[in-house]
Design an enzyme around this catalytic site. Structure first.
Site, PDB file in Angstrom:
ATOM      1  N   LYS A 194       0.833  -1.194   0.000  1.00 19.71           N
ATOM      2  CA  LYS A 194       0.000   0.000   0.000  1.00 19.71           C
ATOM      3  C   LYS A 194       0.874   1.251   0.000  1.00 19.71           C
ATOM      4  CE  LYS A 194      -3.567   2.270   2.805  1.00 19.71           C
ATOM      5  NZ  LYS A 194      -2.822   3.538   2.933  1.00 19.71           N
TER       6      LYS A 194
ATOM      7  N   LYS B 271       7.305   0.433   1.509  1.00 16.72           N
ATOM      8  CA  LYS B 271       7.879  -0.541   0.570  1.00 16.72           C
ATOM      9  C   LYS B 271       9.135  -0.010  -0.116  1.00 16.72           C
ATOM     10  CE  LYS B 271       4.846   0.920  -3.171  1.00 16.72           C
ATOM     11  NZ  LYS B 271       4.599   2.168  -2.423  1.00 16.72           N
TER      12      LYS B 271
ATOM     13  N   LYS C 188       5.628   8.718  -7.456  1.00 16.38           N
ATOM     14  CA  LYS C 188       6.370   9.588  -6.527  1.00 16.38           C
ATOM     15  C   LYS C 188       7.864   9.570  -6.829  1.00 16.38           C
ATOM     16  CE  LYS C 188       5.245   7.874  -2.531  1.00 16.38           C
ATOM     17  NZ  LYS C 188       4.581   6.627  -2.967  1.00 16.38           N
TER      18      LYS C 188
ATOM     19  N   ASP D 262      -1.699   0.013  -4.359  1.00 13.85           N
ATOM     20  CA  ASP D 262      -3.069   0.336  -3.948  1.00 13.85           C
ATOM     21  C   ASP D 262      -4.087  -0.134  -4.979  1.00 13.85           C
ATOM     22  OD1 ASP D 262      -1.192   2.610  -2.805  1.00 13.85           O
ATOM     23  OD2 ASP D 262      -2.915   2.412  -1.456  1.00 13.85           O
TER      24      ASP D 262
END
Length: 712
Positions: free
Chosen positions: A9, A14, A40, A127
């Site tokens: 998620k 991670k 990101k 996600d």
């Protein structure tokens, strides 16, 4: 190379885990590469002293195809770990999942698969497992999958969805390595994750404590494993690294997880014992946020890469073209191509009635959500049943956005039909570029069919160009045949053209390859042939105008060892040319002209003949091209690059030429006649015909507004 996909998620840690795992693996003597697959683009920051690296998508957006290099998107980080970041589109525009597909494709094309790497780590946003973000789950990329979660329900919910995505790519080979518990300190955290792992049929690889060492290391731009090698965190990360090494060496068995259904998830959320596993339906999660938008100031493409690829394949008589996309795409491509072919048919270009073998996989809203692989498979099987043994598959925007695994379908169909050859060009509509880009992708595939074992015949010539309109008339083709006939030669293959005497596979039957025209696209096509055949092309382009004609004849005479034949033709042509000038010079002598064209279209032949006729060329300008931004025109004559509309209108008003000639149609002032350019052909005779057109244009009475345009 062993490949590991690390999912979790957003915000679960991670990326931090991936970087630490990479360093731990490198510390065990392995060569590691980490690829961040999150918009990101912060996956590799801790491996690069806290600095962000250039993303693949930014690189693709900023650097032209021909100038791309793997070193532009790969950085070397801590312990020699190779780093790459996918990046993502602007928020709210496009599909980030599609960006993952582009990243993987770019890395592959630039040679990332050939790097000396033992383990490749993919750090992936988990996600939503849509078509793009699910790519690392495919068998071709992930040998093992690691899930990072905490004891919070939403983190385990995301992990469960990732297991569902993995099930959709199930090939019968277990690929789940296990779960990393990144502790958040919630009550009963370990017990909740343990219950989840047991219920789904997987294992906990490590329990990483919540510790301030993470923040301290990250503030310094490094990993905990590097700065605190004796810490509990480093020890737990080491367990994950050891599990990867054991799985790679076959000492640790992977599992096939069974994701929880809605009732089981309810048990997990409530903290109850999870009821026994039953028949859990596997759902597919589509990417519903992808859309097209128009951004002010961007250039509109004339046509997409998919149509360019389709157009190239339609020039092969024995190939059926399958357009993997909506029927509207194939309809527009088919009708547009049909109009061009109808015009060529009327000119007598074809040796037989042309065929347009276009098929559509008929993708619709359902396939946009759930995938179009079944549509593609069904269309290929129908096409094969109709007797086609050579098929080209071209993908459009829709199949590209949702990430259809077309390669697997094509491979499976060919395996079931060994006698069938299928080309796959993942043009993905306009995502890989415009018409020319798709055309070149298809041409590259077609060149691979060239039989390099054929014995060359010195009397045969291949002509190479993306367009043969200049010789697609009876008169122009006769002039071409006459020029080659001076050396006892004839055309073998016209690459790529519908009217080619022989198919591209027989290119090596000819003794020499000659460029039809000197354009970047034609030169790129010739480069493909040169790389495939290993032989050098003829050094001169097919000539237009007397100046180039004489030079070409001499070079071809030397190439073929028939210089005497060349000199005889030169003497005959020179006498004919001079006779024409003497008979027509009085019509144009003393006139003035402005010659304009677009960059990439050389009109030196026109300036040559105008000057020979006694015309004064006041300005020779080249309009810039959006596709060839920053390009400069090569010319024997004084000329102006980046010539604009304002420049032209100023010159027309100030210089008041008798003629404005070229491929740019503009309104001209009183006293100036506009003459358009037409397909000129090759050799010097078509140039003389154009001079006669100019004479007739000057004889026409003046007209109000637009003057002299449209006659040829």
């Amino acid at each position: 190379m062993f490949q590991v996909a690390v999912y979790g998620k957003g915000g679960i840690g991670k990326s931090t885990m991936s970087a630490n795992i990479s360093v731990a693996l490198a510390g065990r003597g392995l060569k590691v590469m980490q690829i961040g697959c999150d918009p990101k683009h912060d996956s590799t920051r801790l491996l690069l002293d806290g600095k962000a690296q250039r993303t693949v998508l930014d690189y693709v957006r900023e650097v032209p195809i021909g100038k791309r290099d793997l070193n532009g998107i790969i950085a070397t980080g801590t312990a020699g770990v190779l780093c790459a970041e996918a990046g993502g589109p602007e928020p709210g525009i496009g599909c980030a999942g599609r960006g993952i597909l582009t990243t993987f494709d770019t890395l592959r094309k630039l040679g990332a698969d050939d790097l000396d790497v033992d383990v490749r780590i993919y750090d992936v946003l988990g996600d939503v497992v849509c078509g793009g973000f699910a790519v690392p789950l495919r068998n071709e990329y992930a040998d093992a999958v690691v899930l990072v979660t905490s004891g919070e329900f939403m983190a385990m919910y995301a992990a469960n969805n990732i297991m569902r995505g993995l099930s959709n790519f199930d090939t019968g080979k277990p690929r789940m390595l296990g779960i990393v518990l990144n502790s958040r300190g919630v009550d009963g955290e370990y017990e909740a994750v343990k219950s989840f792992a047991e219920a789904t049929g997987t294992r906990i690889l490590a329990v990483v404590p919540r510790d301030g060492q993470f923040a301290e290391a990250e503030s310094l731009g490094h990993t905990v494993v590097e700065l605190f090698p004796e810490s509990v965190i480093a020890r737990e990360i080491g367990k994950v690294a050891d599990s990867i090494v054991d799985a790679c060496d076959g000492r640790l068995e992977l599992t096939s997880p069974h994701p929880l259904d809605d009732d089981q998830l309810s048990d997990l959320a409530a903290g109850r014992a999870i009821r026994p596993y039953g028949d859990v339906p596997v759902s597919r999660i589509g990417c519903g946020g992808c859309h097209r938008t128009t951004i002010e100031g961007t250039r509109v493409m004339g046509s997409c890469a998919a149509y360019g690829a389709v157009s190239a394949f339609l020039r092969l008589e024995d190939t059926a073209v399958v357009v993997h996309g909506p029927v509207s795409c194939s309809y527009l491509m088919e009708t547009t191509r049909a109009k061009a072919m109808l015009e060529m048919y009327s000119r007598g270009v074809f040796r037989r009635s042309p065929r347009i073998n276009v098929r559509s996989t008929m993708m619709d809203d359902e396939s946009a959500i759930f995938g179009g692989n079944l549509y593609l498979k069904a269309c290929l099987e129908r096409t094969i049943s109709e007797g086609y043994s050579r098929i080209a598959v071209v993908t459009t925007c829709m199949s590209g956005i949702i990430g259809d695994d077309c390669l697997s379908i094509v491979d499976a169909v060919m395996e079931s039909n060994p006698s069938v050859e299928i080309f796959l060009v993942r043009a993905d509509g306009d995502m890989t570029g415009e018409y020319n880009d798709g055309f070149m992708m298809a041409a590259e595939a077609i060149v691979e069919t060239v039989d390099t074992g054929l014995e060359p015949d010195g009397s045969l010539v291949n002509l190479v160009s993306s367009s043969f309109f200049d010789v697609q008339s009876v008169a122009h083709r006769k002039e071409l045949d006459r020029m080659l006939g001076a050396f006892g030669m004839r055309v073998n293959c016209m690459f790529l053209d519908e009217g080619s005497p022989r198919p591209p596979s027989e290119i090596c039957r000819a003794g020499v390859d000659v460029l039809m025209n000197d354009t970047p696209t034609s030169r790129e096509l010739m480069g493909m042939i040169t790389r495939r055949t290993g032989r050098l092309p003829f050094p001169a382009v097919m000539p237009v105008g007397m100046h180039d004609y004489l030079d070409w004849m001499r070079q071809m005479g030397a190439w073929t060892g028939r210089s005497e034949d060349a000199e005889r033709e030169i003497a005959r042509a020179t006498a004919e040319y001079r006779g024409f000038l003497d008979a027509h010079r009085d019509t144009l002598r003393g006139r003035t002209a402005i010659v304009v064209s677009r960059i990439g279209t050389n009109l030196d032949w026109l300036v040559d003949v105008l000057e020979d006729m006694g015309v004064s060329v006041l300005r020779y300008g080249f309009f810039p091209s959006a596709r060839k931004a920053g390009g400069r025109q090569s010319s024997r004559h004084d000329h102006v690059d980046d010539y604009t509309d304002d420049d032209l209108m100023r010159d027309l008003e100030e210089l008041r030429p008798d003629l404005m000639i070229g491929g740019i149609v503009r309104q001209v002032p009183e006293g100036t006649v506009m003459a358009k350019m037409n397909r000129i052909g090759v050799g010097y005779r078509p140039v003389l015909e154009y001079v006669e057109y100019l004479e007739n244009t000057l004889r026409l009475p003046g007209m109000e507004g637009w003057r002299g345009g449209g006659r040829s």
